[in-house]
Write a protein that holds these residues in place. Structure first.
Motif, PDB file in Angstrom:
ATOM      1  N   SER A  83      -1.140  -2.455  -5.066  1.00 41.60           N
ATOM      2  CA  SER A  83       0.057  -2.987  -5.715  1.00 41.60           C
ATOM      3  C   SER A  83      -0.260  -3.325  -7.165  1.00 41.60           C
ATOM      4  CB  SER A  83       0.517  -4.250  -4.976  1.00 41.60           C
ATOM      5  OG  SER A  83       1.380  -5.031  -5.774  1.00 41.60           O
ATOM      6  N   ASP A  86      -1.973  -6.686  -7.616  1.00 41.11           N
ATOM      7  CA  ASP A  86      -3.297  -6.893  -7.020  1.00 41.11           C
ATOM      8  C   ASP A  86      -4.344  -6.608  -8.089  1.00 41.11           C
ATOM      9  OD1 ASP A  86      -5.675  -6.861  -5.628  1.00 41.11           O
ATOM     10  OD2 ASP A  86      -5.151  -5.188  -4.325  1.00 41.11           O
ATOM     11  N   VAL A  93      -1.432 -10.743  -4.802  1.00 46.28           N
ATOM     12  CA  VAL A  93      -1.407 -10.144  -3.466  1.00 46.28           C
ATOM     13  C   VAL A  93      -2.643 -10.600  -2.701  1.00 46.28           C
ATOM     14  CG1 VAL A  93      -1.482  -7.987  -2.177  1.00 46.28           C
ATOM     15  CG2 VAL A  93      -0.098  -8.146  -4.248  1.00 46.28           C
ATOM     16  N   TYR A  96      -2.642  -6.604   2.551  1.00 40.77           N
ATOM     17  CA  TYR A  96      -1.764  -5.459   2.758  1.00 40.77           C
ATOM     18  C   TYR A  96      -1.496  -5.322   4.249  1.00 40.77           C
ATOM     19  CZ  TYR A  96      -2.698  -4.161  -2.059  1.00 40.77           C
ATOM     20  OH  TYR A  96      -2.785  -4.161  -3.428  1.00 40.77           O
ATOM     21  N   ALA A 151       2.846  -5.150   0.619  1.00 37.78           N
ATOM     22  CA  ALA A 151       1.943  -6.151   0.056  1.00 37.78           C
ATOM     23  C   ALA A 151       2.503  -7.539   0.347  1.00 37.78           C
ATOM     24  CB  ALA A 151       1.794  -5.942  -1.446  1.00 37.78           C
TER      25      ALA A 151
END
Length: 359
Positions: A83, A86, A93, A96, A151
């Motif tokens: 993401s 991230d 994040v 996942y 996420a």
């Protein structure tokens, strides 16, 4: 742009600030200055204000999903890019979440069957093994599955990633389908040579050299075990890069690949390859059904510059040539021009096998 209004609004987001939009969960400080274009003067900064960007995290992107090669079934490998939220300093994040369904739209409930999670660590790419070790509900062989990933930041999930599928796991003992395999830990009799400049093919432990001026370096370790085959893997006084104006090759052992009685034959291996674009340098693979004497037919060549920085799984369908043939040979080739040099081929865990037909 100033227009005489008593109040102005600026939205700091991807449309107005495409190169560095705010990251969710990060505090930002803002101030404003006024600029007189005619006199090229800028005012002192205004008072400061601060706020936190809020919202759901950006979704990851699935790059591939495939039957895990050379296994005994009930295993699908899913790879994805992180993401956009991230890897920043706030590490927005935290995990996942991998979802799997048997319908492309997820069915009546959408994608809600959670099969596994991966902790976010800021890595550009991630791999999830949907199998009996890492999955809460391993796939059943012969069923087509679709995957999405979301996420999660501790409070909110992102929207779905792209949907990938259908992907099938195949339940077969791979040993009965293997025609030839080599992890290069011992010398099985591969031959190598050159038609121009030098033969730089070496078997051994790669040194992580090369890529000094172009592309990436060789691996510093094999995909499995200790040894690989590659162009100048940095042994002795070698520097890891192939030479200018070279043309050399590596050929499978004589008589080792007998595909008689086999159908749907493929070659699978892991590569770490760095090579200039095909207008200048070519990394290629050929096949012969008359052993190492040829004639040779091209089955793969780089169609762009390749700069691998990790081991990449490759599978080539050679069934049109190899099915039912007694004396198949494979040749890896590296040809360069007189300009830039790269690290070249690194090959490991090569298998020629019959691939069971998907349902």
């Amino acid at each position: 742009m100033a227009n005489g209004s008593e109040a102005y609004t600026f939205i700091d987001g991807p449309d107005s600030n495409p190169t560095s939009p705010p990251v969710i969960g990060q505090f930002y400080y803002y101030f404003v200055t006024a600029y007189d274009e005619d006199k090229d003067r800028e005012s002192a900064p205004s008072n400061e204000g601060y706020t936190m960007s809020d919202g759901e995290p950006a979704a990851p992107y699935i790059t591939d999903a495939y039957d895990t090669p050379m296994d005994k079934g009930r295993s699908i490998t899913v790879t994805f890019n992180r993401s956009a939220d991230d890897g920043h300093c706030t590490q927005n994040v935290i995990v996942y979440m991998i979802y799997r369904e048997t319908e492309e739209d997820g069915g009546n409930g959408g994608f809600d069957h959670l099969v596994g999670e991966i902790t976010a660590v800021g890595s550009p790419t991630y791999t999830f093994y949907d199998d009996e070790i890492f999955s809460s509900d391993p796939p059943i062989d012969g069923i087509g599955y679709y995957y999405v990933i979301r996420a999660y930041d501790g409070e909110k999930e992102s929207v779905n990633s792209n949907v990938v599928g259908p992907v099938y796991s195949i339940s077969q003992d791979p040993s009965s389908y293997i025609v030839f395999e080599d992890d290069f830990e011992t010398d099985k009799g591969w031959t190598h040579g050159y038609t121009r400049t030098q033969d730089d093919w070496q078997r051994g432990t790669p040194a992580g050299d090369g890529g000094r001026y172009h592309g990436n370096h060789d691996p510093s370790s094999a995909h499995s075990g200790n040894c690989v085959y590659g162009n100048d893997i940095g042994q002795g006084n070698w520097n890891g890069d192939y030479k200018n104006n070279t043309d050399n090759y590596l050929i499978t052992p004589d008589g080792a690949i007998d595909c008689f009685g086999h159908n749907n034959v493929v070659i699978q291996f892991y590569r770490w390859l760095n090579v200039e674009g095909p207008a200048y340098d070519q990394a290629s693979i050929y096949i012969s059904t008359n052993g190492s004497g040829g004639p040779w037919t091209l089955i793969w060549q780089n169609d762009s510059e390749i700069t691998d920085n990790d081991w990449v799984f490759m599978e080539l369908d050679i069934s049109d040539y190899a099915d039912g043939e007694h004396d198949v040979a494979i040749k890896f080739r590296l040809k360069s021009d007189g300009a830039h040099v790269y690290a070249g081929w690194n090959i490991d865990d090569l298998v020629v096998r019959e691939k069971p037909t998907l349902p």
